[in-house]
Design a protein around this motif. Structure first.
Motif, PDB file in Angstrom:
ATOM      1  N   SER A  30       0.866  -1.149  -0.063  1.00  0.00           N
ATOM      2  CA  SER A  30      -0.109  -0.113   0.132  1.00  0.00           C
ATOM      3  C   SER A  30       0.740   1.414  -0.010  1.00  0.00           C
ATOM      4  O   SER A  30       0.550   2.119  -0.829  1.00  0.00           O
ATOM      5  N   ASP A  84       4.021   6.358   5.064  1.00  0.00           N
ATOM      6  CA  ASP A  84       3.231   5.487   5.785  1.00  0.00           C
ATOM      7  C   ASP A  84       4.255   4.879   6.944  1.00  0.00           C
ATOM      8  O   ASP A  84       5.445   5.551   7.145  1.00  0.00           O
ATOM      9  N   VAL A 110       0.670  10.394   4.885  1.00  0.00           N
ATOM     10  CA  VAL A 110      -0.454   9.755   5.454  1.00  0.00           C
ATOM     11  C   VAL A 110      -0.241   9.802   7.159  1.00  0.00           C
ATOM     12  O   VAL A 110       0.641   9.332   7.563  1.00  0.00           O
ATOM     13  N   SER A 143      -2.748   7.089  12.493  1.00  0.00           N
ATOM     14  CA  SER A 143      -4.228   7.052  12.870  1.00  0.00           C
ATOM     15  C   SER A 143      -4.197   7.396  14.346  1.00  0.00           C
ATOM     16  O   SER A 143      -4.837   6.636  15.187  1.00  0.00           O
ATOM     17  N   HIS A 146      -7.591  10.846  -0.883  1.00  0.00           N
ATOM     18  CA  HIS A 146      -7.192   9.365  -0.874  1.00  0.00           C
ATOM     19  C   HIS A 146      -6.994   9.150  -2.298  1.00  0.00           C
ATOM     20  O   HIS A 146      -8.137   8.955  -3.042  1.00  0.00           O
ATOM     21  N   LEU A 168      -6.921   6.219  -3.719  1.00  0.00           N
ATOM     22  CA  LEU A 168      -7.829   5.285  -4.089  1.00  0.00           C
ATOM     23  C   LEU A 168      -9.080   5.834  -4.922  1.00  0.00           C
ATOM     24  O   LEU A 168     -10.022   5.133  -5.651  1.00  0.00           O
ATOM     25  N   GLY A 217      -8.651  -3.488   7.124  1.00  0.00           N
ATOM     26  CA  GLY A 217      -7.465  -2.987   6.610  1.00  0.00           C
ATOM     27  C   GLY A 217      -7.787  -2.186   5.336  1.00  0.00           C
ATOM     28  O   GLY A 217      -8.822  -1.779   5.127  1.00  0.00           O
ATOM     29  N   THR A 218      -6.845  -1.646   4.573  1.00  0.00           N
ATOM     30  CA  THR A 218      -6.957  -0.672   3.346  1.00  0.00           C
ATOM     31  C   THR A 218      -8.063  -1.426   2.347  1.00  0.00           C
ATOM     32  O   THR A 218      -9.074  -0.648   1.810  1.00  0.00           O
ATOM     33  N   THR A 250     -10.831  -2.719   3.158  1.00  0.00           N
ATOM     34  CA  THR A 250     -12.229  -2.279   3.681  1.00  0.00           C
ATOM     35  C   THR A 250     -12.573  -0.904   2.761  1.00  0.00           C
ATOM     36  O   THR A 250     -13.682  -0.813   2.432  1.00  0.00           O
ATOM     37  N   LEU A 251     -11.748  -0.003   2.701  1.00  0.00           N
ATOM     38  CA  LEU A 251     -12.122   1.121   2.189  1.00  0.00           C
ATOM     39  C   LEU A 251     -12.265   1.012   0.654  1.00  0.00           C
ATOM     40  O   LEU A 251     -13.143   1.565   0.194  1.00  0.00           O
ATOM     41  N   GLU A 252     -11.504   0.278   0.162  1.00  0.00           N
ATOM     42  CA  GLU A 252     -11.561  -0.091  -1.479  1.00  0.00           C
ATOM     43  C   GLU A 252     -13.038  -0.967  -1.651  1.00  0.00           C
ATOM     44  O   GLU A 252     -13.660  -0.306  -2.390  1.00  0.00           O
ATOM     45  N   LEU A 289     -12.224   0.954   8.463  1.00  0.00           N
ATOM     46  CA  LEU A 289     -12.203   2.477   7.842  1.00  0.00           C
ATOM     47  C   LEU A 289     -13.355   2.983   7.408  1.00  0.00           C
ATOM     48  O   LEU A 289     -13.655   3.950   7.748  1.00  0.00           O
TER      49      LEU A 289
END
Length: 388
Positions: free
Chosen positions: A19, A101, A124, A127, A169, A171, A278-279, A281-283, A316
């Motif tokens: 990522s 990151d 980034v 969090s 973002h 993505l 993780g990422t 889930t945003l995708e 996310l």
């Protein structure tokens, strides 16, 4: 300070994992549009190297999982890399160092470089709004500027005296606002009317080791109730053999369609996804897909993480929507039966609860719109101002 017309800054970068490599590659696009001669050096992956980046170490060397036990096993090697990298960068100082990151690795490195007069950027925001809020002091000491991918982060950082820019973002620009489900199904050899469940057990070996088994056991239960359902699993090449082994042990290997990579096609094609936190889930949210988020890790790592968690959400999409828009089944709650039941509620929703489906699409569309910006240009503009 005014630079000559042909000025091209010397850029050093560190990106951890796949990522981070993707984010850094997009950032390099923006930097190269600003300064055509920029390539950069440091630690990076395939996306960065395709843009001319000189990777002294590959990104994979920084990949770790968990909070304590898993990290300790590789800590000494990672610390040695950071020490060697710091020495090389101090011997030939870059104009700017960009840590992408990997905050556990990058923030300490940035602090030492900044003290030596190197401009430092962190891409980034860690969090701190979700857990480990005490890390904000380390960010303030380490980064001249933070590039943020979520819109609420610059204001949060400003309260602590940290300069930051919201760049969107990446993505959100890569994934279309209205995904073409039928084209994705054709690409994967699926029929138009198939019921499709995407199973994403993570992109790291430790994630797969902990979560793949309950995922595939849940898939077996779902198959009993819905024999015609198609189960599609996108696997990173390095983990495909391990995923096949776990699926075989759970008795579902013959029912799975395993594809190498193609996670975006799989998410576009599916009706619902069972997915590791993780990422990804945003995708899935950007593809406007219903999902059941799950996670499992070493019990000690879990206890340590839970103590530092600041919000009730882990996934996310839920964090960004500030609501339990999709279910989260974590650690001991991630049983095969619970996972199967939650997935089937989504699969039944179009007929039984269309209002829930409509609400989900509205929330995820609004989220998509809030995240879509010209990230490469905005990030490069921010870096140009820092250097000027």
């Amino acid at each position: 300070m005014q630079h000559p017309p042909q000025y091209s800054p010397k850029v050093a970068m560190v990106a951890g994992e796949t990522s981070g490599d993707l984010l850094a590659g997009l950032l390099l696009d923006g930097l190269q549009a600003q300064w055509p001669g920029v390539a950069g050096h440091g630690i990076g992956g395939a996306q960065m190297q395709a843009r001319g980046f000189d990777a002294w170490w590959p990104s994979e060397r920084l990949a770790v999982h968990g909070y304590s036990i898993e990290l300790v096993r590789r800590l000494l090697g990672i610390l040695k890399i950071r020490k060697d990298l710091r020495a090389r960068l101090l011997a030939d100082k870059p104009d700017v160092f960009i840590g992408v990151d990997a905050p556990d690795f990058n923030l300490g490195l940035e602090r030492g470089l900044r003290a030596a007069g190197v401009k430092t950027v962190h891409f980034v925001c860690p969090s701190i709004w979700a857990w480990r809020a005490n890390r904000v002091e380390k960010i303030r000491a380490s980064a001249d500027h933070v590039l943020c991918i979520f819109p609420f982060e610059p204001e949060l950082l400003a309260r602590h005296g940290i300069a930051a820019t919201y760049v969107g973002h990446p993505l959100a620009s890569v994934i279309p606002m209205q995904p073409d489900q039928q084209a994705a199904r054709a690409q994967l050899g699926l029929a138009k009317d198939d019921e499709v469940l995407a199973i994403l057990p993570g992109s790291r070996s430790a994630e797969v080791a902990y979560i793949a088994k309950p995922f595939f056991q849940a898939a077996a239960l779902i198959r009993k109730a819905r024999p015609a359902i198609k189960l599609v699993v996108p696997a990173v090449p390095a983990l495909r053999a391990r995923i096949e082994q776990i699926a075989r042990e759970c008795g579902v290997l013959e029912q799975l369609t395993l594809v190498t990579g193609q996670s975006h096609a799989v998410l576009a094609a599916c009706d619902c996804t069972l997915i590791a936190s993780g990422t990804a889930t945003l995708e899935a949210a950007l593809f406007k897909r219903p999902m059941v988020i799950a996670y499992h890790m070493h019990p000690i790592s879990w206890r340590l993480m839970r103590r530092k968690q600041l919000q009730p959400w882990v996934g996310l999409p839920n964090i960004l929507c500030r609501d339990f828009v999709v279910p989260e089944l974590l650690q001991d709650a991630a049983t095969p039966q619970a996972l199967a039941d939650a997935v089937q509620q989504w699969l039944d929703a179009p007929a039984r609860d269309p209002a829930r489906m409509a609400s989900l699409e509205r929330r995820f569309t609004a989220l998509h719109e809030s995240l879509r910006r010209d990230t490469p240009r905005l990030a490069a503009d921010a870096i140009q101002k820092i250097l000027a």
